[in-house]
Write a protein that holds these residues in place. Structure first.
Motif, PDB file in Angstrom:
ATOM      1  N   ASP A   1      -9.898   2.349   9.402  1.00  0.00           N
ATOM      2  CA  ASP A   1      -9.013   1.445   8.668  1.00  0.00           C
ATOM      3  C   ASP A   1      -7.908   2.268   8.008  1.00  0.00           C
ATOM      4  OD1 ASP A   1     -10.546  -0.830   9.282  1.00  0.00           O
ATOM      5  OD2 ASP A   1     -11.948  -0.337   7.672  1.00  0.00           O
TER       6      ASP A   1
ATOM      7  N   SER B   1       1.578   4.012  11.281  1.00  0.00           N
ATOM      8  CA  SER B   1       0.622   3.186  12.031  1.00  0.00           C
ATOM      9  C   SER B   1       0.748   3.397  13.540  1.00  0.00           C
ATOM     10  CB  SER B   1       0.804   1.709  11.672  1.00  0.00           C
ATOM     11  OG  SER B   1       2.119   1.266  11.963  1.00  0.00           O
TER      12      SER B   1
ATOM     13  N   THR C   1      -4.747   1.947   5.569  1.00  0.00           N
ATOM     14  CA  THR C   1      -4.130   1.069   4.578  1.00  0.00           C
ATOM     15  C   THR C   1      -2.920   1.760   3.968  1.00  0.00           C
ATOM     16  OG1 THR C   1      -6.284   0.080   4.048  1.00  0.00           O
ATOM     17  CG2 THR C   1      -4.488  -0.298   2.491  1.00  0.00           C
TER      18      THR C   1
ATOM     19  N   THR D   1      -2.131  -8.131   5.748  1.00  0.00           N
ATOM     20  CA  THR D   1      -1.166  -7.852   4.690  1.00  0.00           C
ATOM     21  C   THR D   1      -1.542  -8.663   3.455  1.00  0.00           C
ATOM     22  OG1 THR D   1       0.328  -9.613   5.449  1.00  0.00           O
ATOM     23  CG2 THR D   1       0.685  -7.398   6.346  1.00  0.00           C
TER      24      THR D   1
ATOM     25  N   ARG E   1      -4.128   5.406   2.943  1.00  0.00           N
ATOM     26  CA  ARG E   1      -5.586   5.533   2.828  1.00  0.00           C
ATOM     27  C   ARG E   1      -6.210   5.407   4.214  1.00  0.00           C
ATOM     28  NH1 ARG E   1     -10.375   2.519   1.795  1.00  0.00           N
ATOM     29  NH2 ARG E   1     -11.675   3.453   0.145  1.00  0.00           N
TER      30      ARG E   1
ATOM     31  N   SER F   1       0.336   1.329   1.278  1.00  0.00           N
ATOM     32  CA  SER F   1       0.738   0.504   0.135  1.00  0.00           C
ATOM     33  C   SER F   1       1.867   1.150  -0.647  1.00  0.00           C
ATOM     34  CB  SER F   1      -0.451   0.246  -0.798  1.00  0.00           C
ATOM     35  OG  SER F   1      -0.926   1.460  -1.360  1.00  0.00           O
TER      36      SER F   1
ATOM     37  N   PHE G   1       0.564  -4.379   0.559  1.00  0.00           N
ATOM     38  CA  PHE G   1      -0.395  -3.621   1.354  1.00  0.00           C
ATOM     39  C   PHE G   1      -0.314  -4.027   2.823  1.00  0.00           C
ATOM     40  CE2 PHE G   1      -2.024  -3.692  -2.910  1.00  0.00           C
ATOM     41  CZ  PHE G   1      -2.719  -2.504  -3.090  1.00  0.00           C
ATOM     42  N   GLU G   2      -0.491  -3.031   3.697  1.00  0.00           N
ATOM     43  CA  GLU G   2      -0.678  -3.267   5.127  1.00  0.00           C
ATOM     44  C   GLU G   2      -1.952  -2.529   5.529  1.00  0.00           C
ATOM     45  OE1 GLU G   2       2.621  -2.113   7.530  1.00  0.00           O
ATOM     46  OE2 GLU G   2       4.110  -3.076   6.245  1.00  0.00           O
ATOM     47  N   ARG G   3      -2.903  -3.266   6.107  1.00  0.00           N
ATOM     48  CA  ARG G   3      -4.178  -2.661   6.513  1.00  0.00           C
ATOM     49  C   ARG G   3      -4.361  -2.860   8.017  1.00  0.00           C
ATOM     50  NH1 ARG G   3      -9.427  -4.265   7.634  1.00  0.00           N
ATOM     51  NH2 ARG G   3     -11.142  -2.975   6.810  1.00  0.00           N
ATOM     52  N   TYR G   4      -4.566  -1.761   8.733  1.00  0.00           N
ATOM     53  CA  TYR G   4      -4.749  -1.793  10.183  1.00  0.00           C
ATOM     54  C   TYR G   4      -6.168  -1.362  10.520  1.00  0.00           C
ATOM     55  CZ  TYR G   4       0.336  -2.093  10.335  1.00  0.00           C
ATOM     56  OH  TYR G   4       1.639  -2.494  10.155  1.00  0.00           O
TER      57      TYR G   4
ATOM     58  N   LEU H   1     -11.904  -7.500  -0.844  1.00  0.00           N
ATOM     59  CA  LEU H   1     -10.682  -7.070  -1.521  1.00  0.00           C
ATOM     60  C   LEU H   1     -10.394  -7.907  -2.763  1.00  0.00           C
ATOM     61  CD1 LEU H   1      -8.386  -6.417   1.585  1.00  0.00           C
ATOM     62  CD2 LEU H   1      -9.437  -4.709   0.091  1.00  0.00           C
TER      63      LEU H   1
ATOM     64  N   ARG I   1      -4.348  -6.669  11.847  1.00  0.00           N
ATOM     65  CA  ARG I   1      -3.462  -6.312  10.732  1.00  0.00           C
ATOM     66  C   ARG I   1      -3.630  -7.311   9.594  1.00  0.00           C
ATOM     67  NH1 ARG I   1       2.218  -7.541   9.508  1.00  0.00           N
ATOM     68  NH2 ARG I   1       3.235  -5.757   8.500  1.00  0.00           N
TER      69      ARG I   1
END
Length: 209
Positions: free
Chosen positions: A184, A203, A186, A152, A103, A188, A171-174, A126, A150
């Motif tokens: 952003d 990433s 994301t 998670t 995403r 998953s 999930f990993e969101r940068y 979230l 970052r």
């Protein structure tokens, strides 16, 4: 030979035939019993089961292609897995395949994201959006584009409309930032999937234009 002697001889012959038959039958039974294990041994070892990736694992030979947004803020590129379905969700573009999702969302912000801002602002958001949100962890990290924040966490996926199943996702969101623009990213997939390398490829591919 007298009749008495003849009768005795016939009787002895019958007894000998019966004994011989029983002995022969027992011999065959023993041969069949001993042959069974030998036959089983000739079948060879049980073949190994066909290997398969756990659900959600992205194949090692996955090809990645550059995504360049056509509308909104267009000052970046990021590689996404080739062939994944693409949909638009407001300011976000989402790529999905089976149980995995990439995403990409953009926003105009007054300041660069920090560990504190993500902890105090993003995590509460979230919690209200992701079912069974849990184990958040915010850190600073470095990617090819530079410093990022970052995040998670884990959460439940939406219920599958066909099977009704719910998957536990990781999930990993940068959060990337430059000159008032935040992007952003994301990533998953199922908790047990081994997607460390694919998510690192995606990433690390992010680049400002």
């Amino acid at each position: 030979m007298t009749p008495a002697h003849a009768s005795a001889a016939v009787g002895l012959a019958l007894v000998a035939a019966v004994i011989t038959g029983c002995s022969s039958s027992g011999s065959h039974s023993g041969s069949a019993a001993s042959a069974a294990p030998a036959g089983a041994g000739n079948a060879g070892p049980t073949p190994a089961p066909t290997e398969s990736n756990p659900p959600g694992d992205i194949p090692d030979n996955q090809v990645y292609v550059a995504y360049r947004p056509a509308g909104g803020f267009t000052g970046f590129t990021v590689k996404v897995p080739e062939g994944w379905a693409r949909t638009g969700q407001g300011a976000a573009t989402v790529f999905t395949d089976k149980l995995n999702t990439v995403r990409v969302s953009t926003a105009t912000v007054a300041a660069a994201p920090t560990v504190d801002s993500v902890t105090n602002t993003v995590i509460p958001q979230l919690k209200s959006q992701v079912p069974k949100f849990a184990t958040p962890k915010v850190t600073e990290a470095t990617r090819h584009a530079g410093r990022v924040v970052r995040l998670t966490y884990q959460g439940d996926s939406a219920k599958d409309p066909v099977t009704g199943k719910v998957v536990r996702d990781a999930f990993e969101r940068y959060a990337f930032y430059r000159q008032g623009h935040e992007v952003d990213l994301t990533l998953s997939g199922p908790v047990n999937a081994d997607n460390v390398d694919p998510w690192r490829i995606v990433s690390d591919s992010f680049a400002w234009r």
